[in-house]
Design a protein around this motif. Structure first.
Motif, PDB file in Angstrom:
ATOM      1  N   PRO A  60       0.841  -1.202   0.000  1.00 54.32           N
ATOM      2  CA  PRO A  60       0.000   0.000   0.000  1.00 54.32           C
ATOM      3  C   PRO A  60       0.877   1.252   0.000  1.00 54.32           C
ATOM      4  O   PRO A  60       1.958   1.269   0.577  1.00 54.32           O
ATOM      5  CB  PRO A  60      -0.791  -0.128   1.302  1.00 54.32           C
TER       6      PRO A  60
ATOM      7  N   THR B 188      -1.657   5.087   3.662  1.00 53.48           N
ATOM      8  CA  THR B 188      -2.947   4.460   3.400  1.00 53.48           C
ATOM      9  C   THR B 188      -2.829   2.957   3.535  1.00 53.48           C
ATOM     10  O   THR B 188      -1.748   2.390   3.357  1.00 53.48           O
ATOM     11  CB  THR B 188      -3.458   4.801   1.988  1.00 53.48           C
ATOM     12  N   SER B 189      -3.927   2.318   3.875  1.00 57.78           N
ATOM     13  CA  SER B 189      -3.955   0.851   3.954  1.00 57.78           C
ATOM     14  C   SER B 189      -4.578   0.237   2.712  1.00 57.78           C
ATOM     15  O   SER B 189      -4.650  -0.977   2.590  1.00 57.78           O
ATOM     16  CB  SER B 189      -4.747   0.407   5.196  1.00 57.78           C
ATOM     17  N   ASP B 190      -5.045   1.084   1.804  1.00 59.71           N
ATOM     18  CA  ASP B 190      -5.681   0.593   0.578  1.00 59.71           C
ATOM     19  C   ASP B 190      -4.619   0.146  -0.428  1.00 59.71           C
ATOM     20  O   ASP B 190      -3.618   0.838  -0.635  1.00 59.71           O
ATOM     21  CB  ASP B 190      -6.548   1.689  -0.044  1.00 59.71           C
TER      22      ASP B 190
END
Length: 227
Positions: free
Chosen positions: A56, A60-62
């Motif tokens: 990622p 962000t963790s997306d």
């Protein structure tokens, strides 16, 4: 096709996988286990091969899978993705698991990610890339690398001919970064601790500079770019 024409080969596709486990082997080495049905068919035939992990983006963790524009991978907003290359330390085709080792040292996308990653987090992987073709007839080997190369070093040692003489030199940032290496009857291992403030690779260069090698010996050396 003209002499100046270029053949563009699409890179291997990314496989989305999830983190299954995180293990701190030393204060500086984190082993991350990934798993998922997408790992079916991932075959690593040579030691010290490579895979590319898509992490990622910082902050962000997306996980956003980039697209290939013919020259490089890019995210939809035009930024370069967080891609890092690692040795596939262990591949289990039955459990569909993949292990990589990440050295935690200072900043860096992979280092910071390894300190906060949790089971269930998503990444993507592509590869594998070509590994080391061991010369089974060579009488002697020099195997050397820094901390980041320890997973590959373990694989290379395990793949060397049992009757070969093997000199192993490993640079680590601290004495507690040492890990147990595979046993080899002909191997002599030296760990060199990088002095505080010294540039990466300095201890490794000193370790290999005076190694005596036979004319028919083979040399395998690896390390991070800064080395």
């Amino acid at each position: 096709m003209t002499a100046t024409a270029r053949l563009r080969r699409e890179p291997p596709a990314f496989r989305r996988i999830a983190v299954r486990g995180v293990e701190h082997l030393t204060p500086r080495m984190v082993r991350v286990t990934f798993a998922g049905p997408e790992l079916e068919g991932l075959v690593v035939e040579q030691p010290a091969a490579s895979v590319r992990l898509l992490l990622p983006s910082p902050g962000t963790s997306d996980l956003v899978v980039p697209t290939w524009n013919g020259n490089e991978f890019l995210l939809p907003d035009g930024r370069r993705p967080a891609l890092r290359t690692f040795t596939p330390w262990r591949v289990d085709p039955t459990a569909l698991e993949l292990d990589v080792g990440i050295v935690v040292h200072g900043g860096g996308v992979a280092s910071e990610w390894a300190q906060s990653v949790q089971p269930g987090d998503a990444v993507a992987v592509s590869g594998p890339g070509r590994g080391y073709a061991v010369d089974s007839g060579a009488p002697a080997f020099l195997v050397a690398g820094d901390e980041t190369a320890i997973p590959a070093i373990t694989q290379v040692i395990a793949a060397l001919p049992a009757e070969a003489a093997v000199q192993v030199r490993v640079e680590v940032g601290h004495a507690d970064a040492r890990l147990e290496l595979p046993e080899h009857a002909g191997a002599g291992v030296e760990w060199r601790v990088l002095a505080a403030g010294a540039p990466p690779g300095e201890a490794l260069a000193a370790a290999v500079r005076d190694v005596e090698l036979d004319a028919d010996a083979r040399v395998w050396v690896a390390g991070e770019a800064a080395s």
